[in-house]
Design a protein around this motif. Structure first.
Motif, PDB file in Angstrom:
ATOM      1  N   VAL A 257       0.858  -1.182   0.000  1.00 37.37           N
ATOM      2  CA  VAL A 257       0.000   0.000   0.000  1.00 37.37           C
ATOM      3  C   VAL A 257       0.893   1.230   0.000  1.00 37.37           C
ATOM      4  O   VAL A 257       1.944   1.255   0.647  1.00 37.37           O
ATOM      5  N   HIS A 258       0.493   2.231  -0.764  1.00 33.32           N
ATOM      6  CA  HIS A 258       1.271   3.461  -0.880  1.00 33.32           C
ATOM      7  C   HIS A 258       0.806   4.495   0.148  1.00 33.32           C
ATOM      8  O   HIS A 258      -0.349   4.499   0.562  1.00 33.32           O
ATOM      9  N   TYR A 259       1.733   5.362   0.488  1.00 33.91           N
ATOM     10  CA  TYR A 259       1.379   6.457   1.387  1.00 33.91           C
ATOM     11  C   TYR A 259       0.292   7.340   0.767  1.00 33.91           C
ATOM     12  O   TYR A 259      -0.552   7.895   1.484  1.00 33.91           O
ATOM     13  N   GLY A 260       0.312   7.475  -0.548  1.00 36.46           N
ATOM     14  CA  GLY A 260      -0.694   8.297  -1.211  1.00 36.46           C
ATOM     15  C   GLY A 260      -2.106   7.786  -0.994  1.00 36.46           C
ATOM     16  O   GLY A 260      -3.042   8.569  -0.815  1.00 36.46           O
ATOM     17  N   SER A 261      -2.283   6.465  -0.999  1.00 36.27           N
ATOM     18  CA  SER A 261      -3.624   5.924  -0.783  1.00 36.27           C
ATOM     19  C   SER A 261      -4.076   6.128   0.662  1.00 36.27           C
ATOM     20  O   SER A 261      -5.274   6.223   0.936  1.00 36.27           O
TER      21      SER A 261
END
Length: 281
Positions: A257-261
């Motif tokens: 999972v990305h920090y952006g999500s």
């Protein structure tokens, strides 16, 4: 007396009558139903900042309901409704632009996908002004507004985020939560706006939860990332995004999972918040 048939036309009551609430409720006439809907519409419309104090004519509502023509929906549109549809039109174009970017990798389509929600916001701000200018309101106005907002400020930004690299299964799950939170926030607004405290002009004093058009802030962040090349192309995993993957989650649970999500997930929580109150200016 024994042998006497009971009087079925005038039965004797042997106890308290057990009548259901639905059976006891009065049946509203068409005119009464129209007035009730118009009354609700007036309270909701008066509470929307951009709709001012426009009232819905009960006769127009009755005419709309009773008009059974094939194109009655189009005939009952007002100019402000068409402006509102312009918002949904822009949101739809944003989605198609995102799809074209994934097919062609041409950055111009990505920029279009990020620009159309902003254009939708312009239509969203103009429809109330047009309604006041024309001194008319529509029964479909609020419903059209919410549906168009869900596309332009919910689905379209989430699709653009997918395009720039938020594509892992967990990313898409968080983006889906963001979309659903926006829809839920719009539904809550429509249902409870009449209960929000009003100022002397009849407008709501604040928003409950972050309004869904605030997602344009996320669109601006994505545009900044695109300008600086902090994205990943259609064929990549999105490791070029600021911060990349959340390494602790990947090492501990094997979750990509990305920090952006996580930002989108946080924004979703703001939209459905009951305690967050955003003053209206």
């Amino acid at each position: 007396m024994p042998g006497t048939s009971p009087d079925l036309t005038n039965p004797t009551s042997t106890g308290p009558a057990q009548v259901s609430s639905k059976a006891a409720a009065p049946i509203a006439s068409p005119e009464g139903a129209a007035k009730a809907l118009a009354s609700r519409r007036e309270s909701v419309t008066a509470s929307k900042e951009k709709a001012g104090e426009l009232a819905v004519d009960p006769k127009a509502l009755k005419q709309f309901v009773e008009d059974g023509g094939h194109f009655s929906l189009v005939r009952n549109f007002r100019l402000a409704d068409l402006v509102t549809l312009g918002n949904g039109f822009c949101g739809s174009l944003s989605l198609f632009s995102s799809a074209r970017y994934l097919l062609t990798s041409d950055p111009k389509y990505l920029w279009q996908a990020l620009a159309f929600p902003l254009a939708g916001m312009i239509f969203d701000a103009l429809d109330g002004k047009v309604a006041r200018w024309r001194n008319e309101s529509s029964m479909l106005g609020q419903e059209l507004d919410s549906l168009a907002d869900s596309i332009s400020f919910g689905v379209a930004p989430a699709m653009a985020a997918f395009c720039i690299g938020l594509r892992t299964p967990t990313d898409t799950a968080f983006l889906t939560v963001f979309i659903c939170a926006g829809i839920a926030r719009l539904a809550r607004f429509n249902a409870t706006v009449a209960l929000v405290p009003k100022d002397e002009t009849g407008k709501s004093k604040y928003f409950e939860g972050m309004p869904i058009p605030s997602s344009l802030f996320l669109v601006g962040i994505m545009a900044y990332c695109v300008r600086n090349g902090w994205i990943e192309g259609p064929g990549g995993r999105g490791l070029g995004l600021p911060g990349g993957l959340v390494v602790p989650l990947k090492e501990a649970l094997g979750i990509d999972v990305h920090y952006g999500s996580l930002v989108f997930l946080f924004w979703a929580s703001l939209m459905i918040s009951k305690t967050l109150r955003i003053p209206k200016f």
